[in-house]
Design a protein around this motif. Structure first.
Motif, PDB file in Angstrom:
ATOM      1  N   LEU A  53       0.817  -1.585  -0.047  1.00  0.00           N
ATOM      2  CA  LEU A  53      -0.213  -0.195   0.110  1.00  0.00           C
ATOM      3  C   LEU A  53       0.978   1.283   0.330  1.00  0.00           C
ATOM      4  CD1 LEU A  53      -2.981  -0.836   2.729  1.00  0.00           C
ATOM      5  CD2 LEU A  53      -3.071  -0.446   0.563  1.00  0.00           C
ATOM      6  N   ALA A  54       1.839   1.172   0.718  1.00  0.00           N
ATOM      7  CA  ALA A  54       2.737   2.432   0.852  1.00  0.00           C
ATOM      8  C   ALA A  54       3.868   3.094  -0.110  1.00  0.00           C
ATOM      9  CB  ALA A  54       3.864   1.918   1.833  1.00  0.00           C
ATOM     10  N   ALA A  55       3.749   1.665  -0.868  1.00  0.00           N
ATOM     11  CA  ALA A  55       4.446   1.994  -2.423  1.00  0.00           C
ATOM     12  C   ALA A  55       4.137   1.691  -3.568  1.00  0.00           C
ATOM     13  CB  ALA A  55       4.643   0.494  -2.719  1.00  0.00           C
ATOM     14  N   ALA A  56       2.805   1.714  -3.450  1.00  0.00           N
ATOM     15  CA  ALA A  56       1.580   2.360  -4.649  1.00  0.00           C
ATOM     16  C   ALA A  56       1.545   3.849  -3.805  1.00  0.00           C
ATOM     17  CB  ALA A  56      -0.190   1.470  -4.346  1.00  0.00           C
ATOM     18  N   PHE A  57       1.348   4.246  -3.032  1.00  0.00           N
ATOM     19  CA  PHE A  57       0.553   5.457  -2.437  1.00  0.00           C
ATOM     20  C   PHE A  57       2.269   6.209  -3.707  1.00  0.00           C
ATOM     21  CE2 PHE A  57       2.101   9.367  -0.072  1.00  0.00           C
ATOM     22  CZ  PHE A  57       0.279   9.654   0.218  1.00  0.00           C
ATOM     23  N   ASP A  58       3.570   6.403  -2.724  1.00  0.00           N
ATOM     24  CA  ASP A  58       4.320   6.408  -3.129  1.00  0.00           C
ATOM     25  C   ASP A  58       4.914   6.932  -4.971  1.00  0.00           C
ATOM     26  OD1 ASP A  58       5.266   6.998  -0.286  1.00  0.00           O
ATOM     27  OD2 ASP A  58       6.771   5.303  -0.447  1.00  0.00           O
ATOM     28  N   ALA A  59       4.330   5.594  -5.448  1.00  0.00           N
ATOM     29  CA  ALA A  59       4.311   5.548  -6.977  1.00  0.00           C
ATOM     30  C   ALA A  59       3.015   7.121  -7.699  1.00  0.00           C
ATOM     31  CB  ALA A  59       3.842   4.388  -7.514  1.00  0.00           C
ATOM     32  N   GLY A  60       2.320   7.268  -6.528  1.00  0.00           N
ATOM     33  CA  GLY A  60       1.156   7.991  -7.392  1.00  0.00           C
ATOM     34  C   GLY A  60       0.293   7.639  -7.443  1.00  0.00           C
ATOM     35  N   ILE A  61      -0.126   6.498  -6.733  1.00  0.00           N
ATOM     36  CA  ILE A  61      -1.734   5.467  -7.059  1.00  0.00           C
ATOM     37  C   ILE A  61      -2.422   6.487  -5.854  1.00  0.00           C
ATOM     38  CG2 ILE A  61      -3.108   3.200  -6.312  1.00  0.00           C
ATOM     39  CD1 ILE A  61      -0.733   2.166  -7.563  1.00  0.00           C
ATOM     40  N   THR A  62      -3.329   6.802  -6.487  1.00  0.00           N
ATOM     41  CA  THR A  62      -4.549   7.793  -5.139  1.00  0.00           C
ATOM     42  C   THR A  62      -5.605   7.069  -5.210  1.00  0.00           C
ATOM     43  OG1 THR A  62      -5.555   8.982  -6.952  1.00  0.00           O
ATOM     44  CG2 THR A  62      -3.698   9.230  -5.794  1.00  0.00           C
ATOM     45  N   LEU A  63      -6.322   5.893  -5.989  1.00  0.00           N
ATOM     46  CA  LEU A  63      -7.340   5.325  -5.904  1.00  0.00           C
ATOM     47  C   LEU A  63      -7.729   3.877  -4.773  1.00  0.00           C
ATOM     48  CD1 LEU A  63     -10.733   5.156  -6.029  1.00  0.00           C
ATOM     49  CD2 LEU A  63      -9.953   3.979  -8.729  1.00  0.00           C
ATOM     50  N   TYR A  64      -8.072   3.382  -3.475  1.00  0.00           N
ATOM     51  CA  TYR A  64      -7.694   2.563  -2.862  1.00  0.00           C
ATOM     52  C   TYR A  64      -9.366   1.565  -2.909  1.00  0.00           C
ATOM     53  CZ  TYR A  64      -3.599   4.517  -2.354  1.00  0.00           C
ATOM     54  OH  TYR A  64      -1.723   4.424  -2.554  1.00  0.00           O
ATOM     55  N   ASP A  65      -9.656   0.660  -3.514  1.00  0.00           N
ATOM     56  CA  ASP A  65     -10.797   0.009  -3.460  1.00  0.00           C
ATOM     57  C   ASP A  65     -10.765  -1.153  -2.916  1.00  0.00           C
ATOM     58  OD1 ASP A  65     -13.262   0.117  -5.076  1.00  0.00           O
ATOM     59  OD2 ASP A  65     -13.001  -2.426  -4.161  1.00  0.00           O
ATOM     60  N   THR A  66     -11.533  -1.339  -1.275  1.00  0.00           N
ATOM     61  CA  THR A  66     -12.221  -2.154  -0.360  1.00  0.00           C
ATOM     62  C   THR A  66     -13.918  -2.521  -0.842  1.00  0.00           C
ATOM     63  OG1 THR A  66     -11.788  -2.357   2.055  1.00  0.00           O
ATOM     64  CG2 THR A  66     -12.207  -0.212   1.245  1.00  0.00           C
ATOM     65  N   ALA A  67     -13.884  -3.033   0.714  1.00  0.00           N
ATOM     66  CA  ALA A  67     -15.630  -3.121   0.651  1.00  0.00           C
ATOM     67  C   ALA A  67     -16.201  -3.669   2.303  1.00  0.00           C
ATOM     68  CB  ALA A  67     -16.291  -3.948  -0.239  1.00  0.00           C
ATOM     69  N   ASP A  68     -16.416  -3.794   3.076  1.00  0.00           N
ATOM     70  CA  ASP A  68     -17.180  -4.224   3.629  1.00  0.00           C
ATOM     71  C   ASP A  68     -17.347  -5.934   4.282  1.00  0.00           C
ATOM     72  OD1 ASP A  68     -19.465  -4.625   3.018  1.00  0.00           O
ATOM     73  OD2 ASP A  68     -21.405  -3.626   4.532  1.00  0.00           O
ATOM     74  N   ALA A  69     -17.364  -6.266   3.181  1.00  0.00           N
ATOM     75  CA  ALA A  69     -17.662  -7.859   3.458  1.00  0.00           C
ATOM     76  C   ALA A  69     -15.480  -8.777   2.937  1.00  0.00           C
ATOM     77  CB  ALA A  69     -17.864  -8.334   2.138  1.00  0.00           C
ATOM     78  N   TYR A  70     -15.170  -7.712   2.584  1.00  0.00           N
ATOM     79  CA  TYR A  70     -13.482  -8.573   2.567  1.00  0.00           C
ATOM     80  C   TYR A  70     -13.035  -8.542   3.967  1.00  0.00           C
ATOM     81  CZ  TYR A  70     -14.449  -6.507  -2.307  1.00  0.00           C
ATOM     82  OH  TYR A  70     -14.406  -6.175  -3.462  1.00  0.00           O
ATOM     83  N   GLY A  71     -13.249 -10.057   3.811  1.00  0.00           N
ATOM     84  CA  GLY A  71     -12.544 -10.148   5.236  1.00  0.00           C
ATOM     85  C   GLY A  71     -13.047 -10.229   6.476  1.00  0.00           C
ATOM     86  N   ALA A  72     -14.772  -9.898   6.446  1.00  0.00           N
ATOM     87  CA  ALA A  72     -15.507  -9.552   7.610  1.00  0.00           C
ATOM     88  C   ALA A  72     -14.601  -8.467   8.149  1.00  0.00           C
ATOM     89  CB  ALA A  72     -15.019 -10.802   8.651  1.00  0.00           C
ATOM     90  N   GLY A  73     -13.996  -6.976   7.611  1.00  0.00           N
ATOM     91  CA  GLY A  73     -14.268  -6.364   7.977  1.00  0.00           C
ATOM     92  C   GLY A  73     -12.558  -5.935   8.041  1.00  0.00           C
TER      93      GLY A  73
END
Length: 325
Positions: A37-57
């Protein structure tokens, strides 16, 4: 980093799907995921996609840890509507206003934020009132709990009905070189309503990278019972992966880069969100932004991998609930 728009949200041209950091692809490794996640941020990625159903929160909580000190520079997309018991794949769909309100509050707590940038209805319940569902989301926008509304896996007519009630910033559906369903009306409906489009599983759940090995699946990897990855379907679909690999070799890029670059050229509103837990895969995916196609190359890819080529359904019967509703 190149950018695209999802309604009123400006985001990086490639996002990061975070689901696999918590579930469906084997045991979680939070330390490795935070590094990615930190490497993605450093590379300029700004969109992070998740859901409440992934891994029960768990996935939202993981992102919440990552967000500390970075919140103002990222766009967080999460979802509501799929209800599962922890550890079970089976699910039901709940689009009721009461559930949406309660689930939103729970997601805000897990993420540690005051506002969710993009809040998707994870699956549409065709038996529920769309007016009530969109109305509940609109009230969350008015209350400042969410910034924008999204819909997942919807039929074109459902998107148009929803957009007539409230602006829809984005539609999220599976879209890749082996799943071209959105070309059958959904992308056009996005153009007509002004919605952006997030393509999940743009690498065919890893299959299009050419690196999938059914013998190396970790415990809990749902591809072990996904129809496209089992039995005769697996053998038939191997030809698709082989074709992508050959096309990529001709182009001088990796299979993942070819698949993602092809998606980026389909429509300027398309934002692929490939998921990975590993920095090396992240870097490979980012290389797609530098791949440039000529029109004849795009035509050749389309001819080699036409719609409907994949063998098997995208999900098991349980997972097919709510698709194209």
């Amino acid at each position: 980093m190149k950018t695209r728009t999802l309604g009123m949200l400006e985001v990086s041209a490639l996002g990061l799907g975070c689901m696999g950091m918590s579930e469906f692809y084997g045991p979680a490794n939070d330390a490795e995921s935070i590094e990615t996640l930190a490497a993605a941020f450093d590379a300029g990625i700004t969109l992070y996609d998740t859901a409440d159903a992934y891994g029960a929160g768990h996935n939202e909580e993981l992102l919440g840890r990552f967000l500390r000190g970075r919140r103002e520079r990222v766009t967080i997309a999460t979802k509501v509507g799929i209800v599962r018991e922890p550890g079970k794949y089976e699910r039901r769909i709940d689009n009721s206003p009461a559930y949406i309100r309660a689930a939103c509050e729970a997601s805000l707590r897990r993420l540690g934020v005051d506002t969710i940038d993009l809040y998707y209805v994870h699956r549409i319940d065709a038996s529920a009132s769309l007016d009530d569902t969109i109305g509940a989301l609109a009230r969350l926008v008015e209350a400042g709990k969410i910034r924008a509304i999204g819909l997942c896996e919807v039929a074109p007519e459902t998107l148009r009905r929803a957009a007539a009630l409230h602006p829809v910033a984005a539609v999220q559906s599976e879209y890749s070189l082996w799943t071209r369903d959105p070309e059958d009306g959904v992308l056009q409906a996005c153009r007509d309503t002004g919605a952006g489009f997030c393509a999940y599983s743009p690498l065919g759940r890893g299959f299009l990278t050419g690196a999938f090995d059914p013998r190396a699946l970790a415990p809990g990897d749902f591809r072990g019972f996904n129809p496209r990855f089992t039995g005769d379907n697996l053998a038939a679909n191997q030809r698709i992966a082989d074709t992508v690999k050959a096309l990529a070799a001709d182009k001088g890029c990796t299979p993942a880069q070819l698949a993602l670059a092809w998606l980026l050229r389909q429509d300027e509103r398309v934002v692929p969100i490939p998921g990975t837990r590993r920095i090396r895969n992240l870097r490979d995916n980012l290389g797609a932004l530098d791949v440039v196609f000529k029109e004849d190359e795009l035509d050749a890819i389309g001819a080699a991998l036409p719609p409907g080529l994949a063998a098997g359904e995208r999900y098991t019967q349980a997972g097919m609930q709510g698709l194209r509703a």
